[in-house]
Design a protein around this motif. Structure first.
Motif, PDB file in Angstrom:
ATOM      1  N   ASP A   1       0.090 -10.347   9.821  1.00 48.41           N
ATOM      2  CA  ASP A   1      -0.731 -11.555   9.733  1.00 48.41           C
ATOM      3  C   ASP A   1      -0.867 -12.077   8.310  1.00 48.41           C
ATOM      4  OD1 ASP A   1      -1.181 -11.486  12.479  1.00 48.41           O
ATOM      5  OD2 ASP A   1      -2.974 -10.241  12.278  1.00 48.41           O
ATOM      6  N   PHE A   2      -0.139 -11.512   7.359  1.00 51.41           N
ATOM      7  CA  PHE A   2      -0.221 -12.005   5.990  1.00 51.41           C
ATOM      8  C   PHE A   2       0.173 -13.479   5.957  1.00 51.41           C
ATOM      9  CE2 PHE A   2       0.251  -7.930   3.207  1.00 51.41           C
ATOM     10  CZ  PHE A   2      -0.841  -7.378   3.863  1.00 51.41           C
ATOM     11  N   PRO A   3      -0.616 -14.315   5.304  1.00 51.31           N
ATOM     12  CA  PRO A   3      -0.329 -15.757   5.307  1.00 51.31           C
ATOM     13  C   PRO A   3       0.876 -16.127   4.456  1.00 51.31           C
ATOM     14  CG  PRO A   3      -2.166 -15.266   3.852  1.00 51.31           C
ATOM     15  CD  PRO A   3      -1.848 -13.985   4.546  1.00 51.31           C
ATOM     16  N   ASP A   4       1.540 -17.186   4.844  1.00 49.84           N
ATOM     17  CA  ASP A   4       2.611 -17.759   4.029  1.00 49.84           C
ATOM     18  C   ASP A   4       1.995 -18.609   2.926  1.00 49.84           C
ATOM     19  OD1 ASP A   4       4.783 -16.719   5.565  1.00 49.84           O
ATOM     20  OD2 ASP A   4       4.378 -18.260   7.079  1.00 49.84           O
ATOM     21  N   LEU A   5       2.691 -18.706   1.809  1.00 50.42           N
ATOM     22  CA  LEU A   5       2.239 -19.544   0.699  1.00 50.42           C
ATOM     23  C   LEU A   5       3.114 -20.785   0.617  1.00 50.42           C
ATOM     24  CD1 LEU A   5       1.559 -16.878  -2.086  1.00 50.42           C
ATOM     25  CD2 LEU A   5      -0.070 -17.914  -0.490  1.00 50.42           C
ATOM     26  N   ARG A   6       2.476 -21.932   0.423  1.00 52.12           N
ATOM     27  CA  ARG A   6       3.210 -23.194   0.358  1.00 52.12           C
ATOM     28  C   ARG A   6       3.521 -23.611  -1.072  1.00 52.12           C
ATOM     29  NH1 ARG A   6      -0.157 -26.768   4.887  1.00 52.12           N
ATOM     30  NH2 ARG A   6       0.210 -25.360   6.663  1.00 52.12           N
ATOM     31  N   GLU A   7       2.785 -23.052  -2.020  1.00 55.51           N
ATOM     32  CA  GLU A   7       2.977 -23.406  -3.425  1.00 55.51           C
ATOM     33  C   GLU A   7       3.191 -22.145  -4.249  1.00 55.51           C
ATOM     34  OE1 GLU A   7       0.243 -26.406  -5.049  1.00 55.51           O
ATOM     35  OE2 GLU A   7      -0.620 -26.547  -3.028  1.00 55.51           O
ATOM     36  N   PRO A   8       3.870 -22.259  -5.390  1.00 55.06           N
ATOM     37  CA  PRO A   8       4.119 -21.088  -6.233  1.00 55.06           C
ATOM     38  C   PRO A   8       2.848 -20.582  -6.917  1.00 55.06           C
ATOM     39  CG  PRO A   8       4.900 -23.074  -7.313  1.00 55.06           C
ATOM     40  CD  PRO A   8       4.505 -23.481  -5.924  1.00 55.06           C
ATOM     41  N   LEU A   9       2.922 -19.343  -7.377  1.00 49.08           N
ATOM     42  CA  LEU A   9       1.803 -18.708  -8.072  1.00 49.08           C
ATOM     43  C   LEU A   9       2.165 -18.477  -9.527  1.00 49.08           C
ATOM     44  CD1 LEU A   9       0.966 -15.891  -5.473  1.00 49.08           C
ATOM     45  CD2 LEU A   9      -0.334 -18.007  -5.808  1.00 49.08           C
ATOM     46  N   ASP A  10       1.149 -18.497 -10.375  1.00 48.82           N
ATOM     47  CA  ASP A  10       1.330 -18.088 -11.764  1.00 48.82           C
ATOM     48  C   ASP A  10       0.879 -16.641 -11.960  1.00 48.82           C
ATOM     49  OD1 ASP A  10       2.200 -20.668 -13.031  1.00 48.82           O
ATOM     50  OD2 ASP A  10       0.290 -21.307 -12.147  1.00 48.82           O
TER      51      ASP A  10
ATOM     52  N   ASN B   1     -12.939 -24.894  -7.742  1.00 46.67           N
ATOM     53  CA  ASN B   1     -11.565 -24.480  -8.029  1.00 46.67           C
ATOM     54  C   ASN B   1     -11.105 -23.323  -7.136  1.00 46.67           C
ATOM     55  OD1 ASN B   1     -11.159 -26.355 -10.071  1.00 46.67           O
ATOM     56  ND2 ASN B   1     -12.010 -25.012 -11.648  1.00 46.67           N
ATOM     57  N   ILE B   2     -11.992 -22.861  -6.256  1.00 45.93           N
ATOM     58  CA  ILE B   2     -11.672 -21.719  -5.400  1.00 45.93           C
ATOM     59  C   ILE B   2     -11.395 -22.175  -3.973  1.00 45.93           C
ATOM     60  CG2 ILE B   2     -12.492 -19.525  -4.457  1.00 45.93           C
ATOM     61  CD1 ILE B   2     -14.283 -19.229  -6.908  1.00 45.93           C
ATOM     62  N   THR B   3     -10.270 -21.725  -3.438  1.00 40.26           N
ATOM     63  CA  THR B   3      -9.976 -21.860  -2.009  1.00 40.26           C
ATOM     64  C   THR B   3      -9.838 -20.443  -1.452  1.00 40.26           C
ATOM     65  OG1 THR B   3      -7.597 -22.005  -2.439  1.00 40.26           O
ATOM     66  CG2 THR B   3      -8.822 -24.078  -2.266  1.00 40.26           C
ATOM     67  N   SER B   4      -9.764 -20.321  -0.145  1.00 38.95           N
ATOM     68  CA  SER B   4      -9.763 -18.977   0.430  1.00 38.95           C
ATOM     69  C   SER B   4      -8.674 -18.785   1.476  1.00 38.95           C
ATOM     70  CB  SER B   4     -11.126 -18.662   1.056  1.00 38.95           C
ATOM     71  OG  SER B   4     -11.326 -19.412   2.239  1.00 38.95           O
ATOM     72  N   LEU B   5      -8.296 -17.515   1.641  1.00 41.37           N
ATOM     73  CA  LEU B   5      -7.439 -17.072   2.731  1.00 41.37           C
ATOM     74  C   LEU B   5      -8.107 -15.852   3.348  1.00 41.37           C
ATOM     75  CD1 LEU B   5      -3.859 -17.295   1.138  1.00 41.37           C
ATOM     76  CD2 LEU B   5      -4.781 -18.759   2.957  1.00 41.37           C
ATOM     77  N   CYS B   6      -8.424 -15.924   4.625  1.00 43.37           N
ATOM     78  CA  CYS B   6      -9.122 -14.831   5.301  1.00 43.37           C
ATOM     79  C   CYS B   6      -8.135 -14.053   6.177  1.00 43.37           C
ATOM     80  CB  CYS B   6     -10.262 -15.376   6.150  1.00 43.37           C
ATOM     81  SG  CYS B   6     -11.306 -14.092   6.883  1.00 43.37           S
ATOM     82  N   PHE B   7      -7.924 -12.787   5.842  1.00 41.73           N
ATOM     83  CA  PHE B   7      -7.041 -11.930   6.630  1.00 41.73           C
ATOM     84  C   PHE B   7      -7.317 -10.476   6.259  1.00 41.73           C
ATOM     85  CE2 PHE B   7      -4.926 -13.012   2.717  1.00 41.73           C
ATOM     86  CZ  PHE B   7      -4.307 -11.847   2.300  1.00 41.73           C
ATOM     87  N   ASP B   8      -6.844  -9.574   7.107  1.00 40.41           N
ATOM     88  CA  ASP B   8      -7.016  -8.134   6.910  1.00 40.41           C
ATOM     89  C   ASP B   8      -5.732  -7.577   6.304  1.00 40.41           C
ATOM     90  OD1 ASP B   8      -7.260  -5.334   7.151  1.00 40.41           O
ATOM     91  OD2 ASP B   8      -8.518  -5.518   8.927  1.00 40.41           O
ATOM     92  N   LEU B   9      -5.837  -6.919   5.157  1.00 40.68           N
ATOM     93  CA  LEU B   9      -4.656  -6.403   4.469  1.00 40.68           C
ATOM     94  C   LEU B   9      -3.935  -5.304   5.235  1.00 40.68           C
ATOM     95  CD1 LEU B   9      -5.777  -6.355   0.738  1.00 40.68           C
ATOM     96  CD2 LEU B   9      -3.798  -7.549   1.670  1.00 40.68           C
ATOM     97  N   THR B  10      -4.604  -4.709   6.215  1.00 31.56           N
ATOM     98  CA  THR B  10      -3.922  -3.677   7.007  1.00 31.56           C
ATOM     99  C   THR B  10      -3.184  -4.271   8.209  1.00 31.56           C
ATOM    100  OG1 THR B  10      -5.899  -3.206   8.336  1.00 31.56           O
ATOM    101  CG2 THR B  10      -5.595  -1.926   6.307  1.00 31.56           C
ATOM    102  N   GLU B  11      -3.377  -5.561   8.433  1.00 32.92           N
ATOM    103  CA  GLU B  11      -2.654  -6.259   9.506  1.00 32.92           C
ATOM    104  C   GLU B  11      -1.474  -6.989   8.860  1.00 32.92           C
ATOM    105  OE1 GLU B  11      -3.384  -5.853  12.617  1.00 32.92           O
ATOM    106  OE2 GLU B  11      -5.251  -4.754  12.319  1.00 32.92           O
ATOM    107  N   TYR B  12      -0.433  -6.229   8.542  1.00 33.14           N
ATOM    108  CA  TYR B  12       0.656  -6.757   7.727  1.00 33.14           C
ATOM    109  C   TYR B  12       1.342  -7.975   8.337  1.00 33.14           C
ATOM    110  CZ  TYR B  12       0.013  -1.854   6.371  1.00 33.14           C
ATOM    111  OH  TYR B  12      -0.524  -0.649   6.025  1.00 33.14           O
TER     112      TYR B  12
END
Length: 235
Positions: free
Chosen positions: A59-68, A46-57
């Motif tokens: 490069d924050f990934p876009d989301l394709r689906e809504p979040l709860d 049930n786990i997927t991942s997004l790899c990025f550095d939070l200080t590299e603003y």
């Protein structure tokens, strides 16, 4: 539910990711170490991942689906040992990861939270009281707590609930670097249980261990001059 968690490669975030995945929720685990994210994924489908550095603003990934639910858990801690020779660069580093990165994350992902969804900010009990050497860490967490409390008001009209978490000492790779006593220390699995239970109850603030946080709050009511004398003995 579809839940996104930052700082999921270790400590509280790691345990939260596993806990929610085992409950059958779809978890997006975020971190900057792909190898550790891969280890997490192998433990639950049930786990997927997004790899990025939070200080590299940028490069924050876009989301394709809504979040709860969106959980900002990532953070760092560095101490100022010589306040007279104040280390502004170190202060900036801590503020950036603990507070500014959250602001950029809110700008990027807050609009993706569904109505009746929840935003969770993992702050710290250090936000409740001025502590020696914690000029950077405490400032960042106090700011995060204020942010959570104000968002709880302003997001109500958008039907998004906000929970701010104030853990005491939790045994994580971050606190394992500490060279001072950590009273009422709990492990990260216990911390994750406290958080998930508090969220399930719809709490706006989650404080644990309860006795530790109550002591911190009691100390905060002391006259500042008295607390300063007590705190100076901790240096």
């Amino acid at each position: 539910m579809r839940i996104m968690i930052t700082g999921a490669t270790s400590g509280i975030g790691y345990q939260l990711a596993l806990a929610y995945a085992r409950q059958g929720h779809q978890v997006i685990a975020c971190g900057r170490n792909q190898a550790k994210l891969d280890q997490l994924i192998t433990q639950n489908l049930n786990i997927t991942s997004l790899c990025f550095d939070l200080t590299e603003y940028q490069d924050f990934p876009d989301l394709r689906e809504p979040l709860d639910m969106l959980i900002f858990n990532a953070g760092d801690c560095e101490y100022i040992d010589d306040s007279l020779n104040f280390d502004a660069k170190m202060f900036e580093r801590v503020i950036n990861i603990n507070l500014i990165s959250v602001a950029y994350g809110l700008e990027k992902w807050l609009k993706h939270i569904n109505k009746s969804g929840r935003l969770v900010l993992v702050s710290s009990s250090a936000a409740l009281l001025p502590l020696p050497r914690a000029e950077a860490y405490g400032t960042s967490k106090a700011g995060l707590t204020y942010l959570g409390r104000t968002l709880a008001v302003s997001l109500k009209e958008h039907e998004i609930s906000v929970t701010t978490v104030h853990p005491g000492f939790v045994d994580t790779p971050l606190t394992q670097k500490n060279n001072f006593p950590m009273p009422m220390l709990i492990n990260s699995k216990e911390a994750a249980i406290k958080i998930t239970q508090g969220i399930e109850k719809g709490k706006s603030e989650i404080n644990f261990p309860l006795v530790f946080v109550l002591l911190m709050k009691c100390f905060s009511f002391l006259p500042l001059s008295i607390w300063q004398r007590l705190a100076s003995r901790m240096v």
